[in-house]
Design an enzyme around this catalytic site. Structure first.
Site, PDB file in Angstrom:
ATOM      1  N   ASN A 260      12.798   0.154  -0.388  1.00  0.00           N
ATOM      2  CA  ASN A 260      11.434   0.686  -0.394  1.00  0.00           C
ATOM      3  C   ASN A 260      11.527   2.117  -0.925  1.00  0.00           C
ATOM      4  OD1 ASN A 260       8.945   1.745   0.190  1.00  0.00           O
ATOM      5  ND2 ASN A 260       8.934   1.149   2.358  1.00  0.00           N
TER       6      ASN A 260
ATOM      7  N   HIS B 101      -1.076  -1.206   1.747  1.00  0.00           N
ATOM      8  CA  HIS B 101      -0.413  -1.477   3.042  1.00  0.00           C
ATOM      9  C   HIS B 101      -0.398  -2.969   3.367  1.00  0.00           C
ATOM     10  CE1 HIS B 101      -1.356   2.898   4.331  1.00  0.00           C
ATOM     11  NE2 HIS B 101      -0.085   2.800   3.998  1.00  0.00           N
TER      12      HIS B 101
ATOM     13  N   ARG C 175      -3.542  13.438   2.228  1.00  0.00           N
ATOM     14  CA  ARG C 175      -4.612  12.906   1.370  1.00  0.00           C
ATOM     15  C   ARG C 175      -5.956  13.009   2.088  1.00  0.00           C
ATOM     16  NH1 ARG C 175      -1.790   7.207   0.304  1.00  0.00           N
ATOM     17  NH2 ARG C 175       0.115   8.085   1.153  1.00  0.00           N
TER      18      ARG C 175
END
Ligand code: ADP
Length: 400
Positions: free
Chosen positions: A9, A187, A247
């Site tokens: 990942n 996600h 964010r």
């Protein structure tokens, strides 16, 4: 030799990895126990390796001290592959599964990587410029390292392809949605994992109306019916929806126009402001890290937390209408799994819906945390995106 699947990942500042036992039966669930797992963190500053072996022994070391803030992802991945190879004696890597953020409209399930697939995924870089290049760098580094080793891409967007066209459409002129400017959602690997665990926790209720709150450094929510995605808070990019570490989440698009026109900011400056300087970090002026903010007495840290929870509850309530009601809320990911305070604060905003937390259970961080007579059940379930990737990779390796 034990056959294994390597999961990678690769993000912007970290590369996580884990080695799982490969079973020849494609329906066999991957054992959640990893033989070797860890991560390189602080990429772009001073990279560090943290790793554990099969027995949980700490293999973390300072070998990466030779690298610095200029070291490219490719070089670190190359180093990591050699490191894994030298520490995985007795294990044979049969294939590699990657988390890839964007699969666009064409990749609706995990896909074996070929030159053509990689070319197609590169075309999606403009849709996820902060993540996709790092995912692809890892894939290319492994193709160089072991060209024959099968590789599989697992997409964060795929899980959401069950959403209706209505849930995906922006109110822009049709030609833009025809060009792919729609809500994709992210996600998805985490939501897929949680969806797979729901029957074990909920029995038949798992097929009901469930909202999963993935609250990590990146954060989003997903409304599930019959364990399929109906709607989600992230949109065209991973900037939309909830407030995140750095964010801003949902923002009036007029603000962007104003920053460009009135403040004469460049596109890159606006990009950096919204993706790297906003969210918890921007509001608190202290940190993007929820744990640090929870420990701070600064009123701005408190306000950042209050805003995070207020906005999370507001987004959750809007998802309730996509499900025509709600049976279950699941909290997951770093903040969702570990912060009793944040869960309590979000649920306090939702008391009108019939959410009643059991404060003692909430402090246990696992399983059902709502009161027995709460109209809506609330759970904490730890996510495991790596296992979803390993499972999908195993299936593809057997099928091919
Ligand atoms: P990522 O999106 O990078 O995978 P994680 O899921 O690891 O993120 O979540 C990271 C977030 O979880 C950080 O904001 C961190 O502070 C928060 N977190 C981790 N442990 C705790 C804790 N015990 N209390 C509060 N927040 C925590």
């Amino acid at each position: 030799m034990t056959d294994t699947v390597l999961v990678i990942n690769a993000g912007s500042s970290s590369i996580k990895f884990a080695l799982y036992r490969f079973a020849l039966n494609k329906m066999a669930r991957i054992q959640t126990h990893a033989f070797l797992s860890g991560k390189i963190v602080n990429i772009g500053q001073c990279p560090k390796l943290y790793a554990l072996d099969a027995n949980g022994a700490d293999l973390s070391n300072n070998d990466l001290d030779v690298f610095n803030e200029k070291t490219a992802h490719e070089e670190l991945i190359q180093w990591l592959l050699d490191w894994i190879n030298s520490h995985a004696q007795g294990y044979k890597i049969k294939g590699v599964g990657h988390r890839v953020v964007h699969g666009g409209r064409d990749f609706l399930t995990a896909t074996k990587l070929t030159v053509n697939v990689v070319t197609h995924l590169k075309e999606l870089i403009p849709l996820a410029p902060l993540h996709q290049p790092h995912n692809l760098a890892a894939i290319e580094a492994i193709f160089n390292w072991a060209p024959e080793l099968p590789q599989v891409a697992c997409f964060d967007t795929s899980f959401h392809h069950t959403q209706s066209p209505l849930a995906q459409l922006f109110a822009l002129p049709r030609e833009y949605s025809d060009r792919g400017i729609i809500r994709y959602g992210f996600h998805g690997l985490s939501y897929q994992y949680i969806a797979s665990c729901l029957p074990e926790y909920l029995g038949t209720l798992s097929e009901g109306r469930v909202i999963v709150a993935h609250l990590g450094n990146g954060a989003s929510m997903c409304a599930l019916k019959q364990r399929k995605s109906v709607a989600t808070t992230m949109g065209f990019t991973a900037l939309d929806g909830l407030i995140m570490g750095q964010r801003c989440g949902s923002l009036d698009a007029g603000v962007v126009i104003h920053l460009l026109r009135h403040y004469k900011m460049s596109i890159d400056e606006v990009d950096h402001l919204l993706n790297n300087e906003s969210g918890l970090l921007g509001v608190s002026g202290i940190s993007n890290d929820m744990k640090i903010l929870e420990q701070s007495n600064d009123p701005q840290a408190k306000q950042a937390i209050d805003l995070f929870c207020y906005r999370a509850a507001r987004e959750l309530a809007s998802l309730v209408s996509t499900l025509n009601g709600l049976d279950v809320i699941v909290f997951t990911a770093g903040i969702g799994e570990k912060s009793a305070q944040i869960r309590e604060q979000i649920c306090a905003h939702l008391a009108w819906l019939g959410v009643a937390l059991d404060l003692k259970e909430n402090r246990q961080h696992n399983g059902v945390i709502s009161q027995v007579d709460s109209k809506i059940k609330v759970l904490v379930i730890p996510t495991n995106e790596e296992v979803v990737i390993a499972q999908a990779t195993q299936k593809i390796l057997i099928d091919h």
